[in-house]
Scaffold this motif. Structure first.
Motif, PDB file in Angstrom:
ATOM      1  N   CYS A  42      65.124  46.127 -59.275  1.00  0.00           N
ATOM      2  CA  CYS A  42      64.754  46.494 -57.903  1.00  0.00           C
ATOM      3  C   CYS A  42      64.034  47.846 -57.853  1.00  0.00           C
ATOM      4  O   CYS A  42      63.194  48.069 -56.981  1.00  0.00           O
ATOM      5  N   PHE A  43      64.332  48.756 -58.786  1.00  0.00           N
ATOM      6  CA  PHE A  43      63.636  50.042 -58.821  1.00  0.00           C
ATOM      7  C   PHE A  43      62.178  49.839 -59.209  1.00  0.00           C
ATOM      8  O   PHE A  43      61.279  50.459 -58.642  1.00  0.00           O
ATOM      9  N   PHE A  44      61.926  48.962 -60.189  1.00  0.00           N
ATOM     10  CA  PHE A  44      60.560  48.649 -60.584  1.00  0.00           C
ATOM     11  C   PHE A  44      59.803  48.033 -59.412  1.00  0.00           C
ATOM     12  O   PHE A  44      58.671  48.403 -59.121  1.00  0.00           O
ATOM     13  N   LYS A  45      60.459  47.102 -58.718  1.00  0.00           N
ATOM     14  CA  LYS A  45      59.823  46.425 -57.588  1.00  0.00           C
ATOM     15  C   LYS A  45      59.540  47.382 -56.433  1.00  0.00           C
ATOM     16  O   LYS A  45      58.570  47.201 -55.709  1.00  0.00           O
ATOM     17  N   ALA A  46      60.371  48.399 -56.267  1.00  0.00           N
ATOM     18  CA  ALA A  46      60.151  49.375 -55.198  1.00  0.00           C
ATOM     19  C   ALA A  46      58.865  50.169 -55.435  1.00  0.00           C
ATOM     20  O   ALA A  46      58.205  50.581 -54.493  1.00  0.00           O
ATOM     21  N   VAL A  47      58.524  50.367 -56.702  1.00  0.00           N
ATOM     22  CA  VAL A  47      57.301  51.105 -57.051  1.00  0.00           C
ATOM     23  C   VAL A  47      56.090  50.191 -56.920  1.00  0.00           C
ATOM     24  O   VAL A  47      55.073  50.552 -56.346  1.00  0.00           O
ATOM     25  N   ASN A  48      56.196  48.980 -57.481  1.00  0.00           N
ATOM     26  CA  ASN A  48      55.113  47.996 -57.430  1.00  0.00           C
ATOM     27  C   ASN A  48      55.712  46.644 -57.775  1.00  0.00           C
ATOM     28  O   ASN A  48      56.251  46.469 -58.857  1.00  0.00           O
ATOM     29  N   ASP A  49      55.616  45.702 -56.851  1.00  0.00           N
ATOM     30  CA  ASP A  49      56.245  44.405 -57.107  1.00  0.00           C
ATOM     31  C   ASP A  49      55.300  43.371 -57.698  1.00  0.00           C
ATOM     32  O   ASP A  49      55.646  42.213 -57.838  1.00  0.00           O
ATOM     33  N   LYS A  50      54.093  43.784 -58.063  1.00  0.00           N
ATOM     34  CA  LYS A  50      53.121  42.850 -58.648  1.00  0.00           C
ATOM     35  C   LYS A  50      53.272  42.737 -60.166  1.00  0.00           C
ATOM     36  O   LYS A  50      53.099  41.668 -60.727  1.00  0.00           O
ATOM     37  N   ASP A  51      53.565  43.862 -60.834  1.00  0.00           N
ATOM     38  CA  ASP A  51      53.691  43.880 -62.291  1.00  0.00           C
ATOM     39  C   ASP A  51      55.136  43.695 -62.709  1.00  0.00           C
ATOM     40  O   ASP A  51      56.020  44.422 -62.261  1.00  0.00           O
ATOM     41  N   LYS A  52      55.368  42.722 -63.595  1.00  0.00           N
ATOM     42  CA  LYS A  52      56.717  42.542 -64.147  1.00  0.00           C
ATOM     43  C   LYS A  52      56.791  43.329 -65.449  1.00  0.00           C
ATOM     44  O   LYS A  52      55.963  43.147 -66.333  1.00  0.00           O
ATOM     45  N   PRO A  53      57.779  44.204 -65.573  1.00  0.00           N
ATOM     46  CA  PRO A  53      57.890  45.009 -66.794  1.00  0.00           C
ATOM     47  C   PRO A  53      58.293  44.161 -67.996  1.00  0.00           C
ATOM     48  O   PRO A  53      58.963  43.138 -67.859  1.00  0.00           O
ATOM     49  N   LYS A  54      57.870  44.600 -69.185  1.00  0.00           N
ATOM     50  CA  LYS A  54      58.266  43.915 -70.423  1.00  0.00           C
ATOM     51  C   LYS A  54      59.736  44.196 -70.695  1.00  0.00           C
ATOM     52  O   LYS A  54      60.482  43.332 -71.107  1.00  0.00           O
ATOM     53  N   ASN A  55      60.126  45.441 -70.484  1.00  0.00           N
ATOM     54  CA  ASN A  55      61.500  45.894 -70.692  1.00  0.00           C
ATOM     55  C   ASN A  55      61.904  46.751 -69.505  1.00  0.00           C
ATOM     56  O   ASN A  55      61.065  47.104 -68.680  1.00  0.00           O
ATOM     57  N   TYR A  56      63.159  47.092 -69.430  1.00  0.00           N
ATOM     58  CA  TYR A  56      63.670  47.855 -68.293  1.00  0.00           C
ATOM     59  C   TYR A  56      64.217  49.213 -68.711  1.00  0.00           C
ATOM     60  O   TYR A  56      65.100  49.754 -68.068  1.00  0.00           O
ATOM     61  N   THR A  57      63.666  49.776 -69.776  1.00  0.00           N
ATOM     62  CA  THR A  57      64.126  51.068 -70.273  1.00  0.00           C
ATOM     63  C   THR A  57      63.671  52.187 -69.334  1.00  0.00           C
ATOM     64  O   THR A  57      62.790  52.006 -68.492  1.00  0.00           O
ATOM     65  N   TYR A  58      64.270  53.365 -69.513  1.00  0.00           N
ATOM     66  CA  TYR A  58      63.858  54.537 -68.728  1.00  0.00           C
ATOM     67  C   TYR A  58      62.387  54.846 -68.999  1.00  0.00           C
ATOM     68  O   TYR A  58      61.630  55.173 -68.082  1.00  0.00           O
ATOM     69  N   LYS A  59      61.970  54.739 -70.263  1.00  0.00           N
ATOM     70  CA  LYS A  59      60.577  54.993 -70.637  1.00  0.00           C
ATOM     71  C   LYS A  59      59.638  54.011 -69.936  1.00  0.00           C
ATOM     72  O   LYS A  59      58.610  54.414 -69.390  1.00  0.00           O
ATOM     73  N   PHE A  61      60.176  52.487 -67.177  1.00  0.00           N
ATOM     74  CA  PHE A  61      60.152  52.806 -65.752  1.00  0.00           C
ATOM     75  C   PHE A  61      59.244  54.006 -65.483  1.00  0.00           C
ATOM     76  O   PHE A  61      58.441  53.979 -64.541  1.00  0.00           O
ATOM     77  N   ALA A  62      59.332  55.026 -66.333  1.00  0.00           N
ATOM     78  CA  ALA A  62      58.470  56.198 -66.164  1.00  0.00           C
ATOM     79  C   ALA A  62      57.000  55.793 -66.268  1.00  0.00           C
ATOM     80  O   ALA A  62      56.172  56.230 -65.453  1.00  0.00           O
ATOM     81  N   GLU A  63      56.679  54.942 -67.224  1.00  0.00           N
ATOM     82  CA  GLU A  63      55.296  54.475 -67.370  1.00  0.00           C
ATOM     83  C   GLU A  63      54.868  53.648 -66.174  1.00  0.00           C
ATOM     84  O   GLU A  63      53.723  53.745 -65.718  1.00  0.00           O
ATOM     85  N   HIS A  64      55.766  52.844 -65.652  1.00  0.00           N
ATOM     86  CA  HIS A  64      55.496  52.012 -64.473  1.00  0.00           C
ATOM     87  C   HIS A  64      55.181  52.909 -63.268  1.00  0.00           C
ATOM     88  O   HIS A  64      54.224  52.660 -62.531  1.00  0.00           O
ATOM     89  N   VAL A  65      55.974  53.947 -63.085  1.00  0.00           N
ATOM     90  CA  VAL A  65      55.747  54.897 -61.987  1.00  0.00           C
ATOM     91  C   VAL A  65      54.405  55.577 -62.129  1.00  0.00           C
ATOM     92  O   VAL A  65      53.612  55.658 -61.187  1.00  0.00           O
ATOM     93  N   LEU A  66      54.107  56.074 -63.324  1.00  0.00           N
ATOM     94  CA  LEU A  66      52.829  56.764 -63.543  1.00  0.00           C
ATOM     95  C   LEU A  66      51.639  55.832 -63.347  1.00  0.00           C
ATOM     96  O   LEU A  66      50.616  56.220 -62.793  1.00  0.00           O
ATOM     97  N   LYS A  67      51.781  54.598 -63.764  1.00  0.00           N
ATOM     98  CA  LYS A  67      50.697  53.611 -63.615  1.00  0.00           C
ATOM     99  C   LYS A  67      50.404  53.321 -62.139  1.00  0.00           C
ATOM    100  O   LYS A  67      49.266  53.085 -61.773  1.00  0.00           O
ATOM    101  N   HIS A  68      51.406  53.373 -61.305  1.00  0.00           N
ATOM    102  CA  HIS A  68      51.244  52.967 -59.905  1.00  0.00           C
ATOM    103  C   HIS A  68      51.375  54.113 -58.913  1.00  0.00           C
ATOM    104  O   HIS A  68      51.725  53.894 -57.751  1.00  0.00           O
ATOM    105  N   GLN A  69      51.068  55.321 -59.339  1.00  0.00           N
ATOM    106  CA  GLN A  69      51.133  56.480 -58.419  1.00  0.00           C
ATOM    107  C   GLN A  69      50.114  56.327 -57.321  1.00  0.00           C
ATOM    108  O   GLN A  69      49.002  55.998 -57.541  1.00  0.00           O
TER     109      GLN A  69
END
Length: 69
Positions: A42-59, A61-69
């Protein structure tokens, strides 16, 4: 579903920790993620719900946030 989980955005109803499968809200999911060193979906989806992460690690998530700023 418990009132604590009305905001849940997880669509994986097959997951035993998904709030649709019990009356314990998000606690089992969060506990599983903390134990595994992961961030809940749900944290990943709150940032961007279009991209599904490969993994759910802290790293990841940080990359996901930076990608979708």
């Amino acid at each position: 579903m418990n009132n604590l989980s009305k905001f849940c955005t997880c669509k994986d109803a097959k997951c035993p920790f998904n709030p649709v499968n019990h009356e314990k809200g998000c606690s089992p999911c969060v506990a599983k993620c903390l134990k595994a060193g992961e961030i809940p979906n749900c944290f990943f989806k709150a940032v961007n719900d279009k991209d599904k992460p490969k993994n759910y690690t802290y790293k990841d998530f940080a990359e996901h946030v930076l990608k979708h700023q």
